[in-house]
Design an enzyme around this catalytic site. Structure first.
Site, PDB file in Angstrom:
ATOM      1  N   GLU A  64       1.006  -1.290   0.039  1.00 43.29           N
ATOM      2  CA  GLU A  64      -0.188  -0.263  -0.044  1.00 43.29           C
ATOM      3  C   GLU A  64       0.843   1.280   0.110  1.00 43.29           C
ATOM      4  OE1 GLU A  64      -4.137   1.779   1.461  1.00 43.29           O
ATOM      5  OE2 GLU A  64      -3.720  -0.166   2.333  1.00 43.29           O
ATOM      6  N   HIS A  90      -0.094 -14.131  -0.360  1.00 42.21           N
ATOM      7  CA  HIS A  90       1.234 -14.579   0.310  1.00 42.21           C
ATOM      8  C   HIS A  90       1.791 -16.103  -0.390  1.00 42.21           C
ATOM      9  CE1 HIS A  90       0.603 -11.019   2.691  1.00 42.21           C
ATOM     10  NE2 HIS A  90      -0.737 -11.702   3.072  1.00 42.21           N
TER      11      HIS A  90
END
Length: 142
Positions: A64, A90
C-alpha cells in the site's frame, strides 16, 4: 515516457516517509523508473510475526505504501489519492534480510487507479503479489 505527473526524487520520497508507519517499519524507496517504483523493507522484529516469518500485514503495508505513493505521483496540483481496496496473496515466506517491492500500474484513470505490487525476497523469489485500487480525489470547490 514516464507516467509521473509530479517531480520527485528518491530523497524526497524518503523524506516524505519520516514520522509515520513507513519510517517505523524501515521502508526505503530505492528506485523511481519511468513506469515503476520500488522500495525495500527489512525482515526484522518490526515486520515479523511470532514465528519469525515476515508478517502478511507488513507485506500489505509495503504494497500500500508503494501503490499510494505511485498513485500520488500520477496526480497533479491539489489532487491526491486514497486507497479503496488492497489484497495480497502470500506465496513464499521470508525470514531474514529484506524484501523488495516493485509497483506498476494496471490502470491509470481520471477517477481511480489500479496498481500491481510484487514483493521479492533476497534471492529474487516472488513472496507476495498484491493489488491496490485508489480513488483520485479532487479539491472541493465552495
Amino acid at each position: 515516457m514516464a507516467i509521473w505527473k509530479r517531480e520527485a526524487t528518491l530523497e524526497l520520497l524518503n523524506q516524505r516517509s519520516v514520522g509515520c508507519m513507513v519510517e517505523h517499519l524501515g521502508i526505503r524507496f530505492t528506485a523511481l523508473n519511468d513506469d515503476s517504483i520500488e522500495a525495500v523493507m527489512p525482515v526484522d522484529q518490526r515486520t515479523t510475526q511470532p514465528f519469525g516469518l515476515l508478517h502478511g500485514g507488513a507485506s500489505v503495508v509495503l504494497a500500500e505504501t508503494l501503490g499510494s505513493m505511485a498513485g500520488y505521483l500520477c496526480t497533479a496540483g491539489e489532487q491526491w489519492v486514497v486507497g479503496l481496496e488492497v489484497n495480497a496473496n502470500h506465496l513464499r515466506a521470508a525470514n531474514h534480510g529484506e524484501v523488495r517491492g516493485v509497483c506498476r500500474p494496471l490502470h491509470l484513470g481520471g477517477s481511480h487507479q489500479v496498481w500491481q505490487i510484487e514483493i521479492f525476497d533476497q534471492k529474487n523469489r516472488l513472496c507476495c503479489t498484491s493489488r491496490l485500487t485508489t480513488a483520485v480525489m479532487q479539491p472541493r470547490v465552495g
